[in-house]
Design a protein around this motif. Structure first.
Motif: not given
Length: 381
Positions: A172-173, A176, A180, A219, A222
């Motif tokens: 997940d990180h 992200d 971003d 997520l 996005r």
């Protein structure tokens, strides 16, 4: 602390040193299955083309069964795209005609310009954050007073395509970080008080199999578009796909030469669409109706409205028109909204069907369809 004046001088000026990438050995061009030879999966192909025409659409998430040609189609698209102008020996593929999109390392006067294929970067599932974002050589910074930056995959993917296969299995990180960077167009690396920032403008493409888990809703939202693909059921189409693949495997060079005219025509069509896009207009009443559809579907936020507007304009440009039609909106609205709906575990209705029904109701197509059905039942031709 520092005894050497030269070292102190370097620290004051904050010299940035980007580790050059070793030149790749000269190899023959890799044979990629032609994009125009891919049979079926029209929804996936349309979503990818629209993101190429307008990268601000926000990327595409492709969910489907195994063996449905997801990876093949994405690599074929990258091979189809025309070459771009880049600054020679620049690790970030900086655009010489876009000063705002250059890194600090690229801001030299009168840079030499070279042509380069649009980069296509595969992100492996086991990649570390340093490999994705890049890393700073702390030892070199301390010993020589230089910000030594080793570019990562985000730097390599700038102005290209970043493909994440099985994105639902990615940490997940890392997801992200990717989202971003894709949203802002920049990647910032912070290590031990040292900061490096470089452009990271790419089309983010993710693919996955629903059986292996879903992305978190926040997520998934996005991603600009969401394409759902299924295994082809028609026997004739399946045979055609098998024959196409067999012909490519038997003689890739001859197969590519056979489809070269179609490839060149599609390439020219994409270039023309990119040039036409700024002139495409979307009528105010149609924009209101798009937002009405999003409101009726209870879509959170405004990303759905923005992406649908952009995708409809990109489709009109692809078709060579400077005005968006209702049919353009119909073709893209499901791709833009289906993954933004709130999931009801007790509801079996498909999200794509809900979007289509809301679209037909708001745009008045449902009533006209019912009128046509009634006229046909009454014998009116």
């Amino acid at each position: 602390m520092w005894q050497n004046d030269k070292r102190k001088e370097k620290i004051n000026y904050q010299v940035i040193e980007v580790s050059p990438t070793a030149p790749a050995p000269m190899t023959a061009r890799r044979m990629v299955f032609p994009f125009t030879a891919i049979v079926g999966q029209e929804e996936m192909k349309l979503a990818l083309l629209l993101n190429v025409i307008d990268p601000k659409v926000g990327g595409v998430m492709i969910m489907g069964d195994r063996g449905t040609g997801k990876s093949t189609t994405i690599r074929a698209l990258a091979d189809l795209l025309p070459e771009i102008d880049v600054i020679a020996d620049d690790p970030f593929n900086s655009d010489p005609n876009d000063p705002d999109g250059m890194s600090d390392h690229s801001s030299s006067q009168n840079p030499s310009i070279v042509k380069k294929k649009v980069p296509m970067v595969d992100l492996p599932l086991g990649a570390t954050e340093d490999r994705v974002c890049g890393t700073i050589d702390i030892e070199k910074a301390l010993s020589e007073g230089v910000k030594a930056f080793e570019p990562g995959l985000l730097a390599k993917a700038n102005r290209g395509i970043l493909y994440v296969d099985e994105v639902n299995l990615l940490d997940d990180h890392l997801v992200d970080v990717l989202l971003d960077s894709a949203a802002s167009g920049w990647n910032t690396v912070e290590r031990e008080g040292i900061s490096i920032r470089h452009p990271a403008r790419f089309v983010l493409v993710g693919s996955g199999n629903p059986e292996e888990g879903e992305l978190r809703p926040q997520l998934l939202d996005r991603f600009g578009m969401h394409a759902e693909i299924r295994t082809v059921k028609e026997p004739a189409l399946r045979v055609e796909i098998v024959e196409q693949r067999a012909a490519f495997d038997l003689n890739p060079q001859a197969f590519m030469e056979q489809h070269q005219p179609e490839q060149e025509a599609m390439q020219q069509k994409l270039v023309a669409a990119q040039q036409l896009l700024p002139q495409v207009e979307l009528d105010y009443d149609l924009r209101v109706k798009i937002s009405q559809v999003c409101s009726e579907l209870d879509v959170d936020g405004l990303r759905g409205d923005i992406v649908t507007n952009r995708a409809a304009k990109a489709l009109a440009a692809l078709e060579g028109r400077n005005e968006v039609t209702v049919d353009d909106i119909r073709r893209v609205i499901t791709l833009c909204l289906r993954h933004r709906l709130r999931k009801d575990p007790l509801e079996s209705i498909d999200s794509g069907y809900k979007v289509e029904k809301a679209f037909s109701r708001v745009f008045g197509l449902e009533a006209s369809s019912e009128a046509n059905s009634a006229a046909t039942a009454n014998g009116v031709r």
